[in-house]
Design a protein around this motif. Sequence first.
Motif, PDB file in Angstrom:
ATOM      1  N   ASN A 102       0.806  -1.217   0.000  1.00 35.03           N
ATOM      2  CA  ASN A 102       0.000   0.000   0.000  1.00 35.03           C
ATOM      3  C   ASN A 102       0.846   1.278   0.000  1.00 35.03           C
ATOM      4  O   ASN A 102       0.336   2.362  -0.254  1.00 35.03           O
ATOM      5  CB  ASN A 102      -0.980   0.009   1.178  1.00 35.03           C
ATOM      6  CG  ASN A 102      -0.279   0.033   2.523  1.00 35.03           C
ATOM      7  OD1 ASN A 102       0.823  -0.487   2.686  1.00 35.03           O
ATOM      8  ND2 ASN A 102      -0.932   0.629   3.506  1.00 35.03           N
ATOM      9  N   LEU A 103       2.155   1.156   0.258  1.00 33.79           N
ATOM     10  CA  LEU A 103       3.051   2.315   0.217  1.00 33.79           C
ATOM     11  C   LEU A 103       3.917   2.348  -1.046  1.00 33.79           C
ATOM     12  O   LEU A 103       4.586   3.346  -1.309  1.00 33.79           O
ATOM     13  CB  LEU A 103       3.962   2.326   1.454  1.00 33.79           C
ATOM     14  CG  LEU A 103       3.265   2.536   2.796  1.00 33.79           C
ATOM     15  CD1 LEU A 103       4.284   2.499   3.924  1.00 33.79           C
ATOM     16  CD2 LEU A 103       2.507   3.855   2.803  1.00 33.79           C
ATOM     17  N   MET A 104       3.923   1.259  -1.814  1.00 35.60           N
ATOM     18  CA  MET A 104       4.782   1.199  -3.004  1.00 35.60           C
ATOM     19  C   MET A 104       4.453   2.297  -4.014  1.00 35.60           C
ATOM     20  O   MET A 104       5.353   2.855  -4.642  1.00 35.60           O
ATOM     21  CB  MET A 104       4.691  -0.175  -3.673  1.00 35.60           C
ATOM     22  CG  MET A 104       5.446  -1.242  -2.953  1.00 35.60           C
ATOM     23  SD  MET A 104       5.348  -2.804  -3.856  1.00 35.60           S
ATOM     24  CE  MET A 104       6.371  -3.811  -2.796  1.00 35.60           C
ATOM     25  N   GLY A 105       3.184   2.622  -4.170  1.00 32.61           N
ATOM     26  CA  GLY A 105       2.787   3.651  -5.120  1.00 32.61           C
ATOM     27  C   GLY A 105       3.348   5.014  -4.762  1.00 32.61           C
ATOM     28  O   GLY A 105       3.984   5.678  -5.590  1.00 32.61           O
ATOM     29  N   ILE A 106       3.153   5.442  -3.536  1.00 33.08           N
ATOM     30  CA  ILE A 106       3.601   6.775  -3.122  1.00 33.08           C
ATOM     31  C   ILE A 106       5.123   6.850  -3.052  1.00 33.08           C
ATOM     32  O   ILE A 106       5.726   7.833  -3.481  1.00 33.08           O
ATOM     33  CB  ILE A 106       2.945   7.228  -1.783  1.00 33.08           C
ATOM     34  CG1 ILE A 106       3.202   8.711  -1.515  1.00 33.08           C
ATOM     35  CG2 ILE A 106       3.406   6.393  -0.622  1.00 33.08           C
ATOM     36  CD1 ILE A 106       2.478   9.629  -2.441  1.00 33.08           C
TER      37      ILE A 106
END
Length: 189
Positions: A102-106
């Motif tokens: 869930n943090l890979m995008g940002i």
Amino acid sequence: MEGLINRITIWLIQKDVIHEKEQAIYHYGLEIFFSTALVSVSFLILATIFDRVCETIAFFASFVFIRKYAGGYHAKYRLTCFLCSIGSYLIFLAFLSNVPKNLMGIIGLWCTIISALIIITFAPIIHPNRNATVNDKQYFKKMCRYICCVETVFIFIGILHEINIEMVFSVSLGLSFAAIALILEKLKI
């Protein structure tokens, strides 16, 4: 490996495949071929062990496409180059395995923005052993910017449309590692 390369080069001369005056050129080409093959095979073995083949291909492709024109850090010795390559790859695997999905995008987005700015600012860095004309340097700069833009657009679209985030993150990290190679070469004394 040096002995093997010497034997192959001598064999090519004896078989009249190459001329003796071209020995140094072919010796160097074989060195590059074998060192690249060793790194590539090592990556694929590790990728298979860690079940990250697709992500490794995305990372490696992203890194190699931009690095070819951008330049960056070059180790003095082949062993140092090999160890740096494997170390970088293990760092990539650590990021891929430990950053929550869930943090890979940002994180990928920020890495891409910062990396693109670094690449656009510093690239290309031409190795002193490479004879490059002013036209070559302009061409490399143009290609760096083009590849950087293509990869950045791919990453942005992938993040916006939530397309296989681990693959997109891998491309982002490839771009980031290319930017780090530029910084390391700039800082080299």
